[in-house]
Design a protein around this motif. Structure first.
Motif, PDB file in Angstrom:
ATOM      1  N   LYS A  29      33.312   5.172  -3.151  1.00 47.74           N
ATOM      2  CA  LYS A  29      32.502   4.298  -3.992  1.00 47.74           C
ATOM      3  C   LYS A  29      33.086   2.891  -3.891  1.00 47.74           C
ATOM      4  O   LYS A  29      34.283   2.689  -4.115  1.00 47.74           O
ATOM      5  N   LEU A  70      33.023  -1.140  -5.000  1.00 49.49           N
ATOM      6  CA  LEU A  70      32.672  -2.136  -5.997  1.00 49.49           C
ATOM      7  C   LEU A  70      32.644  -3.488  -5.306  1.00 49.49           C
ATOM      8  O   LEU A  70      33.619  -3.876  -4.666  1.00 49.49           O
ATOM      9  N   LYS A  79      28.791  -1.356 -18.715  1.00 47.41           N
ATOM     10  CA  LYS A  79      27.889  -0.403 -18.057  1.00 47.41           C
ATOM     11  C   LYS A  79      28.323  -0.139 -16.611  1.00 47.41           C
ATOM     12  O   LYS A  79      28.251   0.980 -16.106  1.00 47.41           O
ATOM     13  N   ARG A  80      28.787  -1.175 -15.944  1.00 52.60           N
ATOM     14  CA  ARG A  80      29.157  -1.066 -14.530  1.00 52.60           C
ATOM     15  C   ARG A  80      30.506  -0.373 -14.316  1.00 52.60           C
ATOM     16  O   ARG A  80      30.733   0.222 -13.261  1.00 52.60           O
ATOM     17  N   LEU A  81      31.409  -0.459 -15.310  1.00 53.93           N
ATOM     18  CA  LEU A  81      32.768   0.056 -15.100  1.00 53.93           C
ATOM     19  C   LEU A  81      33.134   1.283 -15.935  1.00 53.93           C
ATOM     20  O   LEU A  81      34.023   2.040 -15.550  1.00 53.93           O
ATOM     21  N   THR A  82      32.473   1.512 -17.061  1.00 49.11           N
ATOM     22  CA  THR A  82      32.821   2.650 -17.917  1.00 49.11           C
ATOM     23  C   THR A  82      32.480   3.971 -17.224  1.00 49.11           C
ATOM     24  O   THR A  82      31.366   4.160 -16.741  1.00 49.11           O
ATOM     25  N   ASN A  83      33.486   4.843 -17.179  1.00 52.30           N
ATOM     26  CA  ASN A  83      33.332   6.187 -16.590  1.00 52.30           C
ATOM     27  C   ASN A  83      32.858   6.170 -15.141  1.00 52.30           C
ATOM     28  O   ASN A  83      32.181   7.090 -14.693  1.00 52.30           O
ATOM     29  N   LYS A  84      33.194   5.127 -14.415  1.00 50.19           N
ATOM     30  CA  LYS A  84      32.853   5.037 -12.981  1.00 50.19           C
ATOM     31  C   LYS A  84      34.134   5.180 -12.174  1.00 50.19           C
ATOM     32  O   LYS A  84      35.202   4.758 -12.607  1.00 50.19           O
ATOM     33  N   GLN A  85      34.019   5.763 -11.019  1.00 44.14           N
ATOM     34  CA  GLN A  85      35.156   5.929 -10.116  1.00 44.14           C
ATOM     35  C   GLN A  85      34.910   5.127  -8.849  1.00 44.14           C
ATOM     36  O   GLN A  85      34.060   5.507  -8.050  1.00 44.14           O
ATOM     37  N   TYR A  86      35.615   4.025  -8.698  1.00 40.91           N
ATOM     38  CA  TYR A  86      35.534   3.227  -7.477  1.00 40.91           C
ATOM     39  C   TYR A  86      36.837   3.398  -6.705  1.00 40.91           C
ATOM     40  O   TYR A  86      37.922   3.378  -7.285  1.00 40.91           O
ATOM     41  N   TRP A 114      38.529  -5.976 -19.025  1.00 40.93           N
ATOM     42  CA  TRP A 114      38.702  -5.018 -17.932  1.00 40.93           C
ATOM     43  C   TRP A 114      39.744  -5.546 -16.956  1.00 40.93           C
ATOM     44  O   TRP A 114      39.760  -6.739 -16.653  1.00 40.93           O
TER      45      TRP A 114
END
Length: 90
Positions: free
Chosen positions: A5, A7, A37-44, A80
């Motif tokens: 993933k 970013l 919205k773009r970073l919460t609970n996302k795995q990059y 962040w």
């Protein structure tokens, strides 16, 4: 599936150069609805920094993404923090 993933972040020339030189090893984003919205609970796995809206990019592995209250270049009490690893692939 095994795909990473990525970013993508656009930076002003000044901040891009500080990251590429190694002077800056983390990137910060405010805790706005957009970034939450773009970073919460996302795995990059990887971040691609774009020097403004040019074709110049630098790619880094991401160590971690989280909320920090430490001093930051946005001068925000909480934001962040994206911690980078290694030397860029430009």
């Amino acid at each position: 599936m095994g795909s990473s993933k990525i970013l993508h972040l656009v930076l002003k020339h000044r901040w891009f150069e500080k990251i590429v030189s190694g002077e800056k090893t983390s990137e910060y984003r405010e805790r706005s609805d957009y970034w939450n919205k773009r970073l919460t609970n996302k795995q990059y796995d990887t971040v691609v920094f774009h020097k403004g809206y040019t074709d110049t990019t630098a790619t880094y592995k991401i160590v971690s993404i989280g909320i920090t209250t430490a001093p930051n270049d946005l001068n925000l009490p909480k934001c962040w923090k994206i911690i980078l690893k290694g030397t860029p692939k430009t």
